[in-house]
Design a protein around this motif. Structure first.
Motif, short mmCIF file in Angstrom:
data_model
loop_
_atom_site.label_atom_id
_atom_site.label_comp_id
_atom_site.label_asym_id
_atom_site.label_seq_id
_atom_site.Cartn_x
_atom_site.Cartn_y
_atom_site.Cartn_z
N ASN A 115 0.81 -1.22 0.00
CA ASN A 115 0.00 0.00 0.00
C ASN A 115 0.85 1.28 0.00
O ASN A 115 0.51 2.27 0.67
CB ASN A 115 -1.00 0.02 1.16
N ASN B 234 2.96 9.54 3.63
CA ASN B 234 2.05 10.53 3.08
C ASN B 234 0.66 10.23 3.65
O ASN B 234 0.51 10.25 4.85
CB ASN B 234 2.08 10.54 1.55
N THR B 235 -0.33 9.92 2.83
CA THR B 235 -1.66 9.60 3.37
C THR B 235 -2.00 8.12 3.24
O THR B 235 -3.14 7.73 3.46
CB THR B 235 -2.73 10.44 2.65
N SER B 236 -1.02 7.29 2.89
CA SER B 236 -1.25 5.85 2.73
C SER B 236 -0.81 5.09 3.97
O SER B 236 0.33 5.23 4.41
CB SER B 236 -0.47 5.32 1.53
N ARG B 237 -1.70 4.27 4.49
CA ARG B 237 -1.34 3.42 5.63
C ARG B 237 -0.68 2.17 5.08
O ARG B 237 -1.31 1.37 4.38
CB ARG B 237 -2.58 3.05 6.44
N TYR C 242 5.41 7.04 -4.98
CA TYR C 242 6.59 6.72 -4.17
C TYR C 242 7.65 6.03 -5.02
O TYR C 242 7.36 5.09 -5.75
CB TYR C 242 6.18 5.82 -2.99
N SER D 77 1.91 2.11 9.82
CA SER D 77 2.18 3.55 9.93
C SER D 77 1.78 4.20 8.60
O SER D 77 1.29 3.53 7.70
CB SER D 77 3.65 3.80 10.26
N PHE D 78 1.98 5.49 8.49
CA PHE D 78 1.57 6.22 7.30
C PHE D 78 2.77 6.77 6.54
O PHE D 78 3.70 7.29 7.15
CB PHE D 78 0.63 7.38 7.66
N PRO E 92 2.28 4.84 -1.36
CA PRO E 92 1.65 5.92 -2.12
C PRO E 92 1.98 5.77 -3.62
O PRO E 92 3.06 5.28 -3.98
CB PRO E 92 2.31 7.19 -1.56
#
Length: 119
Positions: free
Chosen positions: A31, A91-94, A36, A88-89, A33
């Motif tokens: 998962n 950017n906004t992706s867990r 990335y 953890s995250f 970003p």
């Protein structure tokens, strides 16, 4: 043991299944970003140990498949990274971080309780 973001895992970290101690140093990171890069992945995960290799997987036309692999010099570094980065995250992706398991290694899959990452 789970470290809070910004925290450290203290003492030796071991992953045991009750049957066999597993010594691996390669992680799969799921998962990621969309934008990335491999360099960003390497830089992020080098905070928890010496990274030997990193790769964001891409389709033949160059689009991110939103997962990648990280190799550490030692299994202890890899386990610290799992404890620190899993769930953890970025950017906004867990993200989800696990020990990488070879597709045809059924014994190891059962010991870790995880599925293979590809066919």
């Amino acid at each position: 043991q789970r470290a809070a973001l910004g925290g450290e895992v203290s003492g030796p970290v071991e992953h045991t299944t009750g049957l066999v101690d597993i010594k691996m140093s390669r992680l799969i990171v799921k998962n990621l970003p969309k934008g990335y890069t491999t360099d960003q992945l390497r830089e992020t995960f080098s905070a928890k140990g010496q990274v030997t290799d990193a790769k964001v997987m891409r389709t033949p036309d160059g689009k991110s498949r939103q997962f990648g692999f990280i190799g550490y010099k030692t299994s202890e570094d890899a386990l610290r990274a799992v404890a620190y980065f899993d769930r953890s995250f970025l950017n906004t992706s867990r993200i989800q971080v696990e020990m990488a398991v070879k597709y045809h290694d059924h014994d190891q899959q059962q010991q870790l309780g995880s599925r293979p990452w590809s066919k």
